[in-house]
Design an enzyme around this catalytic site. Structure first.
Site, mmCIF file in Angstrom:
data_model
loop_
_atom_site.group_PDB
_atom_site.id
_atom_site.type_symbol
_atom_site.label_atom_id
_atom_site.label_comp_id
_atom_site.label_asym_id
_atom_site.label_seq_id
_atom_site.Cartn_x
_atom_site.Cartn_y
_atom_site.Cartn_z
ATOM 1 N N SER A 1 0.857 -1.179 0.000
ATOM 2 C CA SER A 1 0.000 0.000 0.000
ATOM 3 C C SER A 1 0.891 1.225 0.000
ATOM 4 O O SER A 1 2.082 1.136 0.355
ATOM 5 C CB SER A 1 -0.841 -0.022 1.290
ATOM 6 O OG SER A 1 -1.426 1.234 1.534
ATOM 7 N N TYR B 1 -2.145 0.159 10.957
ATOM 8 C CA TYR B 1 -2.163 -0.271 9.543
ATOM 9 C C TYR B 1 -0.828 0.068 8.879
ATOM 10 O O TYR B 1 -0.257 -0.758 8.153
ATOM 11 C CB TYR B 1 -3.316 0.411 8.800
ATOM 12 C CG TYR B 1 -3.428 -0.020 7.346
ATOM 13 C CD1 TYR B 1 -3.964 -1.255 7.006
ATOM 14 C CD2 TYR B 1 -2.988 0.817 6.313
ATOM 15 C CE1 TYR B 1 -4.065 -1.658 5.673
ATOM 16 C CE2 TYR B 1 -3.091 0.427 4.989
ATOM 17 C CZ TYR B 1 -3.628 -0.801 4.676
ATOM 18 O OH TYR B 1 -3.716 -1.186 3.356
HETATM 19 P P1 NAD Z 1 -11.695 -6.105 0.320
HETATM 20 O O1 NAD Z 1 -12.264 -6.090 1.700
HETATM 21 O O2 NAD Z 1 -12.574 -5.729 -0.808
HETATM 22 O O3 NAD Z 1 -11.043 -7.542 0.030
HETATM 23 C C1 NAD Z 1 -10.312 -8.214 1.041
HETATM 24 C C2 NAD Z 1 -10.735 -9.670 1.105
HETATM 25 O O4 NAD Z 1 -9.941 -10.311 2.117
HETATM 26 C C3 NAD Z 1 -12.210 -9.869 1.519
HETATM 27 O O5 NAD Z 1 -12.869 -10.722 0.593
HETATM 28 C C4 NAD Z 1 -12.121 -10.539 2.892
HETATM 29 O O6 NAD Z 1 -13.176 -11.482 3.148
HETATM 30 C C5 NAD Z 1 -10.762 -11.235 2.815
HETATM 31 N N1 NAD Z 1 -10.211 -11.527 4.142
HETATM 32 C C6 NAD Z 1 -10.220 -10.723 5.233
HETATM 33 N N2 NAD Z 1 -9.677 -11.365 6.284
HETATM 34 C C7 NAD Z 1 -9.313 -12.596 5.838
HETATM 35 C C8 NAD Z 1 -8.709 -13.721 6.437
HETATM 36 N N3 NAD Z 1 -8.385 -13.719 7.759
HETATM 37 N N4 NAD Z 1 -8.448 -14.803 5.690
HETATM 38 C C9 NAD Z 1 -8.794 -14.843 4.372
HETATM 39 N N5 NAD Z 1 -9.395 -13.811 3.749
HETATM 40 C C10 NAD Z 1 -9.644 -12.697 4.478
HETATM 41 O O7 NAD Z 1 -10.409 -5.124 0.395
HETATM 42 P P2 NAD Z 1 -9.302 -4.741 -0.712
HETATM 43 O O8 NAD Z 1 -9.204 -3.259 -0.703
HETATM 44 O O9 NAD Z 1 -9.504 -5.463 -1.972
HETATM 45 O O10 NAD Z 1 -7.975 -5.271 0.032
HETATM 46 C C11 NAD Z 1 -7.009 -6.068 -0.623
HETATM 47 C C12 NAD Z 1 -5.613 -5.579 -0.218
HETATM 48 O O11 NAD Z 1 -5.401 -4.247 -0.737
HETATM 49 C C13 NAD Z 1 -5.362 -5.485 1.305
HETATM 50 O O12 NAD Z 1 -4.087 -6.035 1.586
HETATM 51 C C14 NAD Z 1 -5.355 -3.980 1.560
HETATM 52 O O13 NAD Z 1 -4.567 -3.642 2.682
HETATM 53 C C15 NAD Z 1 -4.761 -3.461 0.260
HETATM 54 N N6 NAD Z 1 -4.999 -2.040 -0.017
HETATM 55 C C16 NAD Z 1 -6.263 -1.562 -0.212
HETATM 56 C C17 NAD Z 1 -6.453 -0.198 -0.483
HETATM 57 C C18 NAD Z 1 -7.818 0.386 -0.735
HETATM 58 O O14 NAD Z 1 -7.930 1.612 -0.860
HETATM 59 N N7 NAD Z 1 -8.871 -0.403 -0.812
HETATM 60 C C19 NAD Z 1 -5.339 0.657 -0.567
HETATM 61 C C20 NAD Z 1 -4.066 0.141 -0.364
HETATM 62 C C21 NAD Z 1 -3.900 -1.226 -0.115
#
Ligand code: NAD
Length: 272
Positions: A142, A155
């Site tokens: 991120s 975070y």
């Molecule tokens: P999201 O919530 O849409 O997807 C995350 C998925 O992870 C969900 O389906 C959830 O059920 C699953 N999950 C959560 N805990 C879990 C566990 N213990 N075991 C297995 N699965 C689990 O969120 P996203 O934004 O797609 O996140 C994906 C990655 O992107 C993360 O690592 C997040 O930190 C990173 N990220 C997101 C953003 C943003 O703005 N959305 C920005 C920077 C980084």
């Protein structure tokens, strides 16, 4: 570009993980979609060709879940080429000034268990298969792996820790397994918060929807509400040994250019 490859993606039931599963399948790869919510993983897999996908319920905090998922993937597709540790939660910018020590301790344990221990255990469960294929690992980082204010302290620390894991694994698994990362910026996803703060049903896209502006002048490319599909290209490139066979220990920053922000009030200009 990935025809004949097999990938495991954690957190593939939603957001970026779902977009990656779709993109990898469209590029010709077989994909095992792991998620703590098996139904959501199944839903995403159901939109893709059935012979290319395998939806699996797995909690990345549980070594036995991960071992079982790897075994099922090998049984179905015969090998493993790419692993994408991606499942994560956010801390909704909760500052150290807002909480008691007891609350912070709980949030730390919950966020680190998923974001950091989850990445560690995903690599532990998969590296032996990746050695066999000379495969690669691509971690989702991120902007919070580089800069303040992409979350609260917990975070931010978790994504800095993931950056450390990526470098250490690139060192430990060379020369047979390449290990890289993509540091994505803000995306329109369902990213949730810690249950310890009652934020497990809060969704990041709702937070974005409440903001009046869709653009942020402090980010050179301005967009703060990008769809997760637009972040999948660097993963495809890093997964290809033809395109990235000499790249390990590297991070691609896909965050709209935060590092090029400089000291002006805003980046770029309307006159360009
Ligand atoms: P999201 O919530 O849409 O997807 C995350 C998925 O992870 C969900 O389906 C959830 O059920 C699953 N999950 C959560 N805990 C879990 C566990 N213990 N075991 C297995 N699965 C689990 O969120 P996203 O934004 O797609 O996140 C994906 C990655 O992107 C993360 O690592 C997040 O930190 C990173 N990220 C997101 C953003 C943003 O703005 N959305 C920005 C920077 C980084």
């Amino acid at each position: 570009m990935l025809r004949g490859q097999t990938a495991i993606i954690t957190g593939a039931g939603s957001g970026l993980g779902a977009a990656l599963a779709t993109r990898f399948a469209n590029e010709g790869a077989n994909v095992a979609l792991l998620d703590i919510d098996g139904k959501r993983a199944q839903e995403i897999a159901g939109r893709l060709p059935s012979h290319q996908t395998l939806a699996l319920q797995a909690d990345v905090r549980e070594p036995d879940d991960l071992q079982a998922a790897v075994a099922a993937t090998i049984e179905t597709f015969g090998k493993l080429d790419t692993v994408i540790p991606n499942a994560g939660i956010w801390d909704y910018n909760r500052s150290v000034t807002r909480h008691s020590g007891a609350e912070l301790a709980q949030v730390f344990d919950e966020v680190f268990a998923i974001n950091v221990k989850g990445y560690l255990l995903t690599v532990e469960a998969t590296w032996r298969e990746l050695v066999k294929t000379r495969g690669s690992i691509i971690m989702t980082l991120s902007n919070a792996a580089f800069y303040a204010a992409g979350g609260g302290p917990i975070y931010t620390a978790s994504k800095f820790a993931d950056r450390g894991l990526m470098l250490q694994f690139a060192y430990e698994l060379a020369p047979k397994v390449r290990v890289n990362a993509v540091a994505v910026g803000g995306m329109r996803t369902d990213l949730r918060g810690p249950a310890a703060l009652g934020l497990e049903t809060r969704s990041f896209q709702q937070t974005l929807d409440r903001r009046p502006a869709r653009s942020n002048p402090y980010i050179p490319l301005h967009d703060i509400s990008t769809e997760p599909e637009t972040f999948t290209g660097p993963y495809v490139m890093l997964a290809s040994s033809r395109e990235a066979g000499n790249i390990t220990g590297a991070i691609i920053n896909a965050d709209g250019g935060i590092a090029a922000r400089g000291f002006q009030n805003s980046a770029g200009g309307d006159e360009l």
